[in-house]
Design an enzyme around this catalytic site. Structure first.
Site, PDB file in Angstrom:
ATOM      1  N   SER A 141      64.809  35.018  70.201  1.00 14.68           N
ATOM      2  CA  SER A 141      65.033  36.192  69.332  1.00 14.68           C
ATOM      3  C   SER A 141      65.579  35.662  68.014  1.00 14.68           C
ATOM      4  O   SER A 141      66.035  34.501  67.953  1.00 14.68           O
ATOM      5  CB  SER A 141      66.066  37.100  70.009  1.00 14.68           C
ATOM      6  OG  SER A 141      66.581  38.054  69.111  1.00 14.68           O
ATOM      7  N   TYR A 154      73.762  38.843  74.985  1.00 11.65           N
ATOM      8  CA  TYR A 154      72.370  38.638  74.559  1.00 11.65           C
ATOM      9  C   TYR A 154      72.286  37.463  73.578  1.00 11.65           C
ATOM     10  O   TYR A 154      71.447  36.569  73.720  1.00 11.65           O
ATOM     11  CB  TYR A 154      71.857  39.929  73.905  1.00 11.65           C
ATOM     12  CG  TYR A 154      70.399  39.906  73.511  1.00 11.65           C
ATOM     13  CD1 TYR A 154      69.402  40.067  74.460  1.00 11.65           C
ATOM     14  CD2 TYR A 154      70.016  39.718  72.185  1.00 11.65           C
ATOM     15  CE1 TYR A 154      68.056  40.062  74.100  1.00 11.65           C
ATOM     16  CE2 TYR A 154      68.677  39.710  71.813  1.00 11.65           C
ATOM     17  CZ  TYR A 154      67.703  39.885  72.782  1.00 11.65           C
ATOM     18  OH  TYR A 154      66.377  39.876  72.425  1.00 11.65           O
TER      19      TYR A 154
END
Ligand code: NAD
Length: 261
Positions: A141, A154
């Site tokens: 990401s 995350y």
């Protein structure tokens, strides 16, 4: 002749979003795809859309039990695995780190790190044995290359898989195994929808915002980069990070003094 004729790919998180878009792209370009997801209803709908070249395999990427070993299953069905797109991931709840539930941290790390570790090591073993090498691409990401508030687990997990990718590229190189990471920015899928501004505001996060192109990505735009990295055109690409982020990582947006065209 298509780019992926006679190639066999495994894709995790193939039922929805970016994984589903990648399945579409690989099948359209000639590959047979073993699609892995915990969401078997979604897998069935991908099969209905793509036909027999898409083979559903419901499994939990983080489960080390043989019944969830999609690489062994792929080897049993096809005798090879040329491409592994390790993409399944979850966002986890939004909360400041000092208030982040440890159980939620463990759940995020289990899927996003342990799941990718299991997929990478399984694929490397298979690719080393088949002597023709292979290509592994991991979905990280933009949150794997920079921090942001309210998503500590995350962010931690998406940075962790960058280290995993580099270690795997170093160990895989001598066997013709290439390993890279893609770093999507905001992409139009369920994960993005769940990171609503309200949820981010609740967590005190400034939010990840829109990139320089002032829109979110279509999942197919991320799949296109995965296709390039998985193809022979990328034969010298390994051990590297590839943002697909509309310029998000380039810097903060510029409020242009000139009128927009
Ligand atoms: N959408 C975005 O804005 C965005 C941005 C950056 C990175 N990503 C990453 O892209 C990847 C794909 O996400 P997406 O946006 O397509 O989301 P998505 O929710 O549409 O798809 C993720 C898929 O993974 C599956 N999955 C979740 N846990 C699993 C498990 N334990 N085993 C097997 N399958 C599992 C889900 O069922 C789902 O089908 C994720 O790793 C995510 O972190 C997404």
């Amino acid at each position: 002749m298509s780019r992926f004729d006679r190639r066999v790919a495994v894709i995790t998180g193939a039922g929805n979003g970016i994984g589903r878009a990648a399945a579409r792209m690989f099948v359209a370009e000639g590959a047979t795809v073993v699609g892995v997801d915990t969401d078997d209803v979604a897998l069935d709908s991908v099969r209905a859309e793509l036909g027999p070249a898409f083979e559903p395999f419901p499994a939990d990427v983080a489960d080390a039990e043989p019944g969830h070993d999609y690489v062994s299953e792929c080897m049993a069905r096809h005798g090879r695995v040329d491409i592994a797109f390790l993409n399944a991931g979850i966002l986890g709840p939004a909360a400041p780190m000092d208030d982040y539930p440890l159980t939620a941290f463990d759940v995020v790390m289990r899927v996003n790190v342990r799941g990718v570790w299991l997929g990478t090591t399984r694929a490397m073993r298979a690719m080393r044995e088949q002597a023709t090498g292979g290509v592994i691409t991991i979905t990280s990401s933009t949150g794997g290359l920079r921090g942001s508030g309210g998503m500590g687990a995350y962010i931690t997990s998406k940075h962790a898989v960058v280290g995993l990718m580099k270690a795997a590229a170093i160990e895989g190189g001598p066997f013709g195994i290439r390993v890279n990471a893609v770093h999507p920015g905001p992409t139009d899928t369920a994960v993005w929808a769940s990171a609503t501004p309200t949820k981010r505001a609740e967590s005190g996060s400034a939010g990840v915002g829109l990139p320089q192109l002032y829109r979110v990505a279509d999942p197919a735009e991320v799949a296109a980069v995965v296709g390039f990295l998985s193809s022979d055109e990328a034969a010298f690409c390994t051990g590297a990070s590839y943002p697909v982020d509309g310029g998000l990582l380039a810097g903060p947006p510029y409020r242009h003094p000139l009128p927009e065209r």
